[in-house]
Design a protein around this motif. Structure first.
Motif, mmCIF file in Angstrom:
data_model
loop_
_atom_site.group_PDB
_atom_site.id
_atom_site.type_symbol
_atom_site.label_atom_id
_atom_site.label_comp_id
_atom_site.label_asym_id
_atom_site.label_seq_id
_atom_site.Cartn_x
_atom_site.Cartn_y
_atom_site.Cartn_z
ATOM 1 N N ALA A 80 -38.634 130.271 23.565
ATOM 2 C CA ALA A 80 -39.054 129.743 24.867
ATOM 3 C C ALA A 80 -40.087 130.666 25.493
ATOM 4 N N VAL A 81 -41.101 130.057 26.103
ATOM 5 C CA VAL A 81 -42.126 130.836 26.803
ATOM 6 C C VAL A 81 -42.315 130.284 28.215
ATOM 7 N N LEU A 82 -42.700 131.180 29.111
ATOM 8 C CA LEU A 82 -42.975 130.812 30.509
ATOM 9 C C LEU A 82 -44.446 131.093 30.749
ATOM 10 N N LEU A 83 -45.163 130.085 31.244
ATOM 11 C CA LEU A 83 -46.622 130.209 31.311
ATOM 12 C C LEU A 83 -47.156 130.444 32.718
ATOM 13 N N LEU A 111 -49.835 125.064 22.607
ATOM 14 C CA LEU A 111 -48.535 125.565 22.138
ATOM 15 C C LEU A 111 -47.718 124.449 21.494
ATOM 16 N N LYS A 112 -47.735 123.274 22.104
ATOM 17 C CA LYS A 112 -46.965 122.160 21.555
ATOM 18 C C LYS A 112 -47.558 121.673 20.234
ATOM 19 N N ARG A 113 -48.876 121.820 20.097
ATOM 20 C CA ARG A 113 -49.525 121.458 18.832
ATOM 21 C C ARG A 113 -49.123 122.455 17.737
ATOM 22 N N LEU A 114 -49.120 123.751 18.101
ATOM 23 C CA LEU A 114 -48.816 124.799 17.129
ATOM 24 C C LEU A 114 -47.345 124.810 16.723
ATOM 25 N N ASP A 115 -46.469 124.543 17.676
ATOM 26 C CA ASP A 115 -45.037 124.669 17.434
ATOM 27 C C ASP A 115 -44.274 123.731 18.368
ATOM 28 N N PRO A 116 -44.099 122.472 17.919
ATOM 29 C CA PRO A 116 -43.468 121.471 18.795
ATOM 30 C C PRO A 116 -42.077 121.880 19.283
ATOM 31 N N GLY A 117 -41.382 122.725 18.510
ATOM 32 C CA GLY A 117 -40.024 123.105 18.896
ATOM 33 C C GLY A 117 -39.966 124.202 19.946
ATOM 34 N N LEU A 118 -41.081 124.864 20.179
ATOM 35 C CA LEU A 118 -41.099 125.947 21.166
ATOM 36 C C LEU A 118 -40.918 125.356 22.572
ATOM 37 N N VAL A 119 -39.983 125.895 23.324
ATOM 38 C CA VAL A 119 -39.749 125.407 24.682
ATOM 39 C C VAL A 119 -40.826 125.987 25.600
ATOM 40 N N THR A 120 -41.666 125.120 26.136
ATOM 41 C CA THR A 120 -42.723 125.594 27.037
ATOM 42 C C THR A 120 -42.283 125.348 28.476
ATOM 43 N N ILE A 121 -42.257 126.410 29.253
ATOM 44 C CA ILE A 121 -41.819 126.319 30.641
ATOM 45 C C ILE A 121 -43.020 126.580 31.542
ATOM 46 N N ALA A 122 -43.296 125.656 32.444
ATOM 47 C CA ALA A 122 -44.444 125.807 33.349
ATOM 48 C C ALA A 122 -43.972 126.390 34.677
ATOM 49 N N ASP A 123 -44.481 127.567 35.021
ATOM 50 C CA ASP A 123 -44.206 128.134 36.343
ATOM 51 C C ASP A 123 -45.017 127.337 37.340
ATOM 52 N N ILE A 124 -44.326 126.809 38.356
ATOM 53 C CA ILE A 124 -45.008 125.977 39.339
ATOM 54 C C ILE A 124 -45.144 126.748 40.648
ATOM 55 N N SER A 159 -48.654 117.257 36.316
ATOM 56 C CA SER A 159 -49.765 117.569 35.426
ATOM 57 C C SER A 159 -49.328 118.434 34.238
ATOM 58 N N THR A 160 -48.455 119.402 34.479
ATOM 59 C CA THR A 160 -47.980 120.243 33.366
ATOM 60 C C THR A 160 -47.011 119.451 32.465
ATOM 61 N N ALA A 161 -46.224 118.558 33.070
ATOM 62 C CA ALA A 161 -45.336 117.710 32.259
ATOM 63 C C ALA A 161 -46.187 116.804 31.369
ATOM 64 N N ARG A 162 -47.258 116.267 31.933
ATOM 65 C CA ARG A 162 -48.163 115.407 31.153
ATOM 66 C C ARG A 162 -48.768 116.196 29.990
ATOM 67 N N ALA A 163 -49.033 117.473 30.201
ATOM 68 C CA ALA A 163 -49.592 118.309 29.134
ATOM 69 C C ALA A 163 -48.546 118.598 28.050
ATOM 70 N N GLY A 164 -47.276 118.360 28.381
ATOM 71 C CA GLY A 164 -46.237 118.550 27.372
ATOM 72 C C GLY A 164 -45.175 119.582 27.724
ATOM 73 N N ALA A 165 -45.200 120.096 28.942
ATOM 74 C CA ALA A 165 -44.210 121.114 29.331
ATOM 75 C C ALA A 165 -42.796 120.575 29.151
#
Ligand code: PBG
Length: 333
Positions: A80-83, A111-124, A159-165
């Motif tokens: 998991a990463v926090l951006l 990130l989602k392209r490179l590793d779909p399983g990686l949990v991407t967390i968007a700091d809002i 917008s971040t959810a649309r990007a794949g967060a």
């Protein structure tokens, strides 16, 4: 209770501390890389991997440099990463925060392209994107304007959810933000996207290095008008309750080390997943002392992370994530 007639040569507790394997058998708290969240600072440009001076070993990096990071994280079992983003330009409304081609949105797609399983967390939060450096937008008299800020934060979330967060993490501390963001996500169709709320976020001096890293120092005043007073523990429970009522899926206490009592109290009061943020200043202190040879970095870091887990946090956001994962793996061998 059974009373021992004779304790020598070992007391009962010492009997179970005799060997590595006995100690492991009775251990109450175990760390695992899958519980770590690794923060990443992304910046425009190409080929950029710029070390943050107050956070040795941490970098601002351009999107094209994420591939190496992803490989390393996957190999270490950190999933998991926090951006955080450094925008091309800042303005009063924090426009890039909710632009579909914003830096964080680009990073999430990559990130989602490179590793779909990686949990991407968007700091809002707007503080990295506003020219005044506050977490919301301002009124004519320079106060942070709660409700209009909610609209922009909600736009950033969508917008971040649309990007794949995979997870949306509001850190702004405006009132009502979790509910507003939930509504916005739902009406945009992101009903399955969870919210990890920075629920008990204190106005802390421990964020100092982060503000250098993210260029988000307030240009006037401070954040005490919206972040919590370090003296308040009961208020943390009210913040957590409010966020749960507004349907947070994960709650957070931040910072971690000076607030272990708050982590414990929150853990005892809610059954939601609980995260703790081992923040930039906590990291910087360890690095400074370790680089001076004043303490053993490996032992200190694992002790700190264990203490955060022992106090009740199941999820630990930490800049030490990669090092700790490496050390845990070595220990297992
Ligand atoms: C954005 C935000 C901050 C941190 C996380 N999200 C800075 C702040 O509130 O000033 C701090 C993280 C750290 O210190 O590591 N609001």
């Amino acid at each position: 209770m059974v009373t021992a007639t004779r304790l020598a040569p070992f007391t009962r507790t010492r009997r179970t501390r005799r060997t590595d394997t006995l100690r492991a058998l009775v251990r109450e708290t175990r760390l695992d890389p899958s519980q770590f969240v690794y923060p990443i600072f992304v910046t425009h440009g190409q080929g950029i991997r710029q070390e943050i001076s107050s956070m040795p070993g941490q970098y601002q990096m351009s999107v094209d440099m994420l591939a190496g990071e992803v490989t390393e994280l996957r190999d270490l079992g950190v999933r998991a990463v926090l951006l955080f983003g450094l925008p091309a330009a800042k303005d009063a409304q924090g426009t890039e925060a909710y632009a579909d081609d914003g830096i964080v949105q680009q990073a999430i797609r990559e990130l989602k392209r490179l590793d779909p399983g990686l949990v991407t967390i968007a700091d809002i939060c707007l503080c990295e994107y506003t020219d005044h450096g506050h977490c919301g937008i301002l009124t004519a008299t320079g106060e942070v304007d709660n409700d209009p800020s909610l609209d922009l934060l909600s736009r950033m979330a969508v917008s971040t959810a649309r990007a794949g967060a995979d997870v949306i993490a509001p850190s702004d501390m405006m009132d009502g933000r979790v509910g507003a963001i939930r509504e916005a996500l739902d009406s945009a169709g992101y009903v399955t996207t969870p919210i990890m709320a920075y629920s008990a976020k204190y106005a802390s001096a421990f964020y100092g290095p982060f503000r250098e890293a993210a260029g988000s120092t307030p240009q006037f005043g401070d954040r005490r008008g919206y972040q919590m007073d370090p003296a308040n523990g009961l208020e943390a429970l009210r913040e957590v309750e409010a966020d749960i009522e507004e349907s947070a899926d994960i709650v957070m206490v931040k910072p971690a080390l000076a607030y272990l009592d708050v982590i414990r109290t929150v853990r005892d009061r809610t059954d939601l997943p609980l995260a703790a943020y081992n923040v930039s200043g906590e990291y910087a202190m360890v690095k400074a002392a370790a680089n001076n040879g004043w303490l053993d970095e490996r032992r200190i870091v694992l002790e700190i992370l264990t203490s955060i887990a022992r106090s009740g946090a199941g999820i630990i956001i930490t800049y030490h994530a990669k090092d700790a994962a490496r050390w845990l793996r070595e220990d297992r061998r």
